[in-house]
Write a protein that holds these residues in place. Structure first.
Motif, PDB file in Angstrom:
ATOM      1  N   ALA A  93      -4.767 -32.343  17.626  1.00 53.81           N
ATOM      2  CA  ALA A  93      -4.948 -33.626  16.930  1.00 53.81           C
ATOM      3  C   ALA A  93      -5.921 -33.495  15.759  1.00 53.81           C
ATOM      4  O   ALA A  93      -5.919 -34.339  14.853  1.00 53.81           O
ATOM      5  CB  ALA A  93      -5.458 -34.683  17.909  1.00 53.81           C
ATOM      6  N   GLN A  94      -6.745 -32.459  15.763  1.00 52.95           N
ATOM      7  CA  GLN A  94      -7.723 -32.264  14.674  1.00 52.95           C
ATOM      8  C   GLN A  94      -7.143 -31.479  13.500  1.00 52.95           C
ATOM      9  O   GLN A  94      -7.837 -31.213  12.516  1.00 52.95           O
ATOM     10  CB  GLN A  94      -8.944 -31.500  15.202  1.00 52.95           C
ATOM     11  CG  GLN A  94      -9.693 -32.235  16.297  1.00 52.95           C
ATOM     12  CD  GLN A  94     -10.893 -31.437  16.783  1.00 52.95           C
ATOM     13  OE1 GLN A  94     -11.697 -30.962  15.994  1.00 52.95           O
ATOM     14  NE2 GLN A  94     -11.015 -31.278  18.088  1.00 52.95           N
ATOM     15  N   ALA A  96      -5.590 -30.251  10.141  1.00 54.81           N
ATOM     16  CA  ALA A  96      -5.480 -30.810   8.792  1.00 54.81           C
ATOM     17  C   ALA A  96      -4.006 -30.968   8.424  1.00 54.81           C
ATOM     18  O   ALA A  96      -3.148 -30.207   8.899  1.00 54.81           O
ATOM     19  CB  ALA A  96      -6.165 -29.887   7.787  1.00 54.81           C
ATOM     20  N   SER A  97      -3.717 -31.943   7.564  1.00 55.48           N
ATOM     21  CA  SER A  97      -2.313 -32.209   7.216  1.00 55.48           C
ATOM     22  C   SER A  97      -1.669 -30.984   6.580  1.00 55.48           C
ATOM     23  O   SER A  97      -0.497 -30.694   6.820  1.00 55.48           O
ATOM     24  CB  SER A  97      -2.215 -33.417   6.289  1.00 55.48           C
ATOM     25  OG  SER A  97      -2.995 -33.212   5.133  1.00 55.48           O
ATOM     26  N   GLU A  98      -2.446 -30.229   5.787  1.00 54.15           N
ATOM     27  CA  GLU A  98      -1.886 -29.028   5.161  1.00 54.15           C
ATOM     28  C   GLU A  98      -1.415 -28.013   6.205  1.00 54.15           C
ATOM     29  O   GLU A  98      -0.480 -27.244   5.973  1.00 54.15           O
ATOM     30  CB  GLU A  98      -2.949 -28.367   4.289  1.00 54.15           C
ATOM     31  CG  GLU A  98      -2.531 -26.997   3.763  1.00 54.15           C
ATOM     32  CD  GLU A  98      -3.616 -26.327   2.935  1.00 54.15           C
ATOM     33  OE1 GLU A  98      -3.859 -26.803   1.816  1.00 54.15           O
ATOM     34  OE2 GLU A  98      -4.196 -25.338   3.410  1.00 54.15           O
ATOM     35  N   ASP A  99      -2.091 -28.011   7.356  1.00 50.01           N
ATOM     36  CA  ASP A  99      -1.772 -27.015   8.385  1.00 50.01           C
ATOM     37  C   ASP A  99      -0.656 -27.476   9.323  1.00 50.01           C
ATOM     38  O   ASP A  99      -0.092 -26.667  10.052  1.00 50.01           O
ATOM     39  CB  ASP A  99      -3.032 -26.670   9.174  1.00 50.01           C
ATOM     40  CG  ASP A  99      -4.094 -26.074   8.270  1.00 50.01           C
ATOM     41  OD1 ASP A  99      -3.725 -25.247   7.412  1.00 50.01           O
ATOM     42  OD2 ASP A  99      -5.268 -26.448   8.389  1.00 50.01           O
ATOM     43  N   SER A 100      -0.349 -28.776   9.301  1.00 53.58           N
ATOM     44  CA  SER A 100       0.807 -29.234  10.091  1.00 53.58           C
ATOM     45  C   SER A 100       2.071 -29.289   9.240  1.00 53.58           C
ATOM     46  O   SER A 100       3.170 -29.132   9.758  1.00 53.58           O
ATOM     47  CB  SER A 100       0.521 -30.600  10.728  1.00 53.58           C
ATOM     48  OG  SER A 100       0.454 -31.595   9.760  1.00 53.58           O
ATOM     49  N   ALA A 101       1.918 -29.465   7.921  1.00 53.12           N
ATOM     50  CA  ALA A 101       3.080 -29.599   7.043  1.00 53.12           C
ATOM     51  C   ALA A 101       3.770 -28.257   6.831  1.00 53.12           C
ATOM     52  O   ALA A 101       3.124 -27.210   6.804  1.00 53.12           O
ATOM     53  CB  ALA A 101       2.651 -30.166   5.696  1.00 53.12           C
ATOM     54  N   GLY A 102       5.086 -28.308   6.670  1.00 52.07           N
ATOM     55  CA  GLY A 102       5.830 -27.107   6.299  1.00 52.07           C
ATOM     56  C   GLY A 102       6.308 -26.272   7.456  1.00 52.07           C
ATOM     57  O   GLY A 102       6.857 -25.185   7.237  1.00 52.07           O
ATOM     58  N   ALA A 103       6.107 -26.742   8.686  1.00 54.10           N
ATOM     59  CA  ALA A 103       6.581 -26.007   9.866  1.00 54.10           C
ATOM     60  C   ALA A 103       7.363 -26.949  10.769  1.00 54.10           C
ATOM     61  O   ALA A 103       7.037 -28.128  10.883  1.00 54.10           O
ATOM     62  CB  ALA A 103       5.404 -25.404  10.632  1.00 54.10           C
ATOM     63  N   ASP A 104       8.391 -26.419  11.409  1.00 48.59           N
ATOM     64  CA  ASP A 104       9.220 -27.220  12.312  1.00 48.59           C
ATOM     65  C   ASP A 104       8.699 -27.190  13.740  1.00 48.59           C
ATOM     66  O   ASP A 104       8.936 -28.109  14.515  1.00 48.59           O
ATOM     67  CB  ASP A 104      10.658 -26.681  12.285  1.00 48.59           C
ATOM     68  CG  ASP A 104      11.240 -26.737  10.884  1.00 48.59           C
ATOM     69  OD1 ASP A 104      11.556 -27.839  10.422  1.00 48.59           O
ATOM     70  OD2 ASP A 104      11.326 -25.677  10.229  1.00 48.59           O
ATOM     71  N   HIS A 105       8.026 -26.101  14.082  1.00 40.79           N
ATOM     72  CA  HIS A 105       7.459 -25.960  15.421  1.00 40.79           C
ATOM     73  C   HIS A 105       6.064 -25.350  15.291  1.00 40.79           C
ATOM     74  O   HIS A 105       5.806 -24.605  14.344  1.00 40.79           O
ATOM     75  CB  HIS A 105       8.313 -25.037  16.299  1.00 40.79           C
ATOM     76  CG  HIS A 105       9.697 -25.542  16.517  1.00 40.79           C
ATOM     77  ND1 HIS A 105      10.026 -26.402  17.527  1.00 40.79           N
ATOM     78  CD2 HIS A 105      10.839 -25.307  15.830  1.00 40.79           C
ATOM     79  CE1 HIS A 105      11.313 -26.680  17.471  1.00 40.79           C
ATOM     80  NE2 HIS A 105      11.832 -26.029  16.455  1.00 40.79           N
ATOM     81  N   HIS A 106       5.204 -25.665  16.249  1.00 46.31           N
ATOM     82  CA  HIS A 106       3.843 -25.117  16.261  1.00 46.31           C
ATOM     83  C   HIS A 106       3.567 -24.449  17.602  1.00 46.31           C
ATOM     84  O   HIS A 106       3.933 -24.977  18.649  1.00 46.31           O
ATOM     85  CB  HIS A 106       2.813 -26.229  16.031  1.00 46.31           C
ATOM     86  CG  HIS A 106       2.934 -26.880  14.679  1.00 46.31           C
ATOM     87  ND1 HIS A 106       2.212 -26.462  13.585  1.00 46.31           N
ATOM     88  CD2 HIS A 106       3.747 -27.866  14.244  1.00 46.31           C
ATOM     89  CE1 HIS A 106       2.556 -27.201  12.527  1.00 46.31           C
ATOM     90  NE2 HIS A 106       3.481 -28.055  12.898  1.00 46.31           N
ATOM     91  N   ALA A 107       2.913 -23.299  17.532  1.00 44.22           N
ATOM     92  CA  ALA A 107       2.466 -22.599  18.736  1.00 44.22           C
ATOM     93  C   ALA A 107       1.007 -22.200  18.515  1.00 44.22           C
ATOM     94  O   ALA A 107       0.520 -22.201  17.376  1.00 44.22           O
ATOM     95  CB  ALA A 107       3.328 -21.364  18.989  1.00 44.22           C
ATOM     96  N   TYR A 108       0.331 -21.857  19.602  1.00 48.22           N
ATOM     97  CA  TYR A 108      -1.126 -21.669  19.544  1.00 48.22           C
ATOM     98  C   TYR A 108      -1.528 -20.398  20.277  1.00 48.22           C
ATOM     99  O   TYR A 108      -1.136 -20.182  21.429  1.00 48.22           O
ATOM    100  CB  TYR A 108      -1.828 -22.884  20.177  1.00 48.22           C
ATOM    101  CG  TYR A 108      -1.422 -24.174  19.497  1.00 48.22           C
ATOM    102  CD1 TYR A 108      -2.123 -24.636  18.399  1.00 48.22           C
ATOM    103  CD2 TYR A 108      -0.294 -24.880  19.918  1.00 48.22           C
ATOM    104  CE1 TYR A 108      -1.721 -25.790  17.730  1.00 48.22           C
ATOM    105  CE2 TYR A 108       0.114 -26.031  19.263  1.00 48.22           C
ATOM    106  CZ  TYR A 108      -0.603 -26.486  18.162  1.00 48.22           C
ATOM    107  OH  TYR A 108      -0.200 -27.610  17.505  1.00 48.22           O
ATOM    108  N   ALA A 109      -2.341 -19.580  19.596  1.00 48.05           N
ATOM    109  CA  ALA A 109      -2.842 -18.372  20.252  1.00 48.05           C
ATOM    110  C   ALA A 109      -3.956 -18.692  21.243  1.00 48.05           C
ATOM    111  O   ALA A 109      -4.370 -17.821  22.006  1.00 48.05           O
ATOM    112  CB  ALA A 109      -3.331 -17.368  19.206  1.00 48.05           C
TER     113      ALA A 109
END
Ligand code: CA
Length: 160
Positions: A93-94, A96-109
């Protein structure tokens, strides 16, 4: 182009990346690698992992090290992008918009420390485990000291 392509990376987010202070969650989420499906079919990540290069002192003794292990629930359609963030899913939830934009899926190390090198070069790479043997699917190197906050993009075999 391989089907699984190392497509973009932001190895040096703006902030305290170079200090010895504990990095804050938002900055860890701002360090990432994008993987793009350059095939014509759906790709899964059941046995696909992401690695980078660890060095000894003075950028000696490079060793490839897996830092995110694939997830069978992630599927990429043709052209879609998976972004693997260094930071933790609980902090998403923290982001930044730049880091959520441009990707269809997100994963986390799920790391509490930065992973992608700043002072040495690095080479994010994708690996598949087949019959307990690792096969490299793709990789792209960037030079040491990437510009702070810059999103590197794929050009040939490099991220620039
Ligand atoms: Ca970094």
């Amino acid at each position: 182009m391989p089907d699984y392509s190392v497509y973009r990376a932001k190895p040096n987010p703006i902030g305290k990346d170079k200090s010895k202070n504990n990095p804050i969650a938002k900055q860890l989420l701002g360090e990432w690698v994008d993987v793009r499906n350059t095939s014509q079919g759906v790709l899964n990540f059941a046995n696909v992992s992401l690695a980078h290069v660890e060095y000894g002192p003075g950028c000696s003794n490079p060793k490839t090290k897996i830092y995110w292990s694939g997830n069978a629930s992630i599927q990429l359609k043709p052209g879609q992008v998976l972004r693997v963030h260094t930071g933790k899913s609980n902090d998403a939830a923290q982001m930044a918009s730049e880091d959520s934009a441009g990707a269809d899926h997100h994963a986390y190390a799920e790391s509490g420390a930065f992973i992608l090198n700043n002072d040495c070069p690095d080479r994010p790479s994708l690996w598949r485990s087949v019959n307990k043997e690792w096969q490299e699917l793709d990789g792209a190197e960037y030079s040491a000291k990437p510009t702070e906050g810059k999103i590197l993009t794929r050009s040939g075999n490099r991220l620039v």
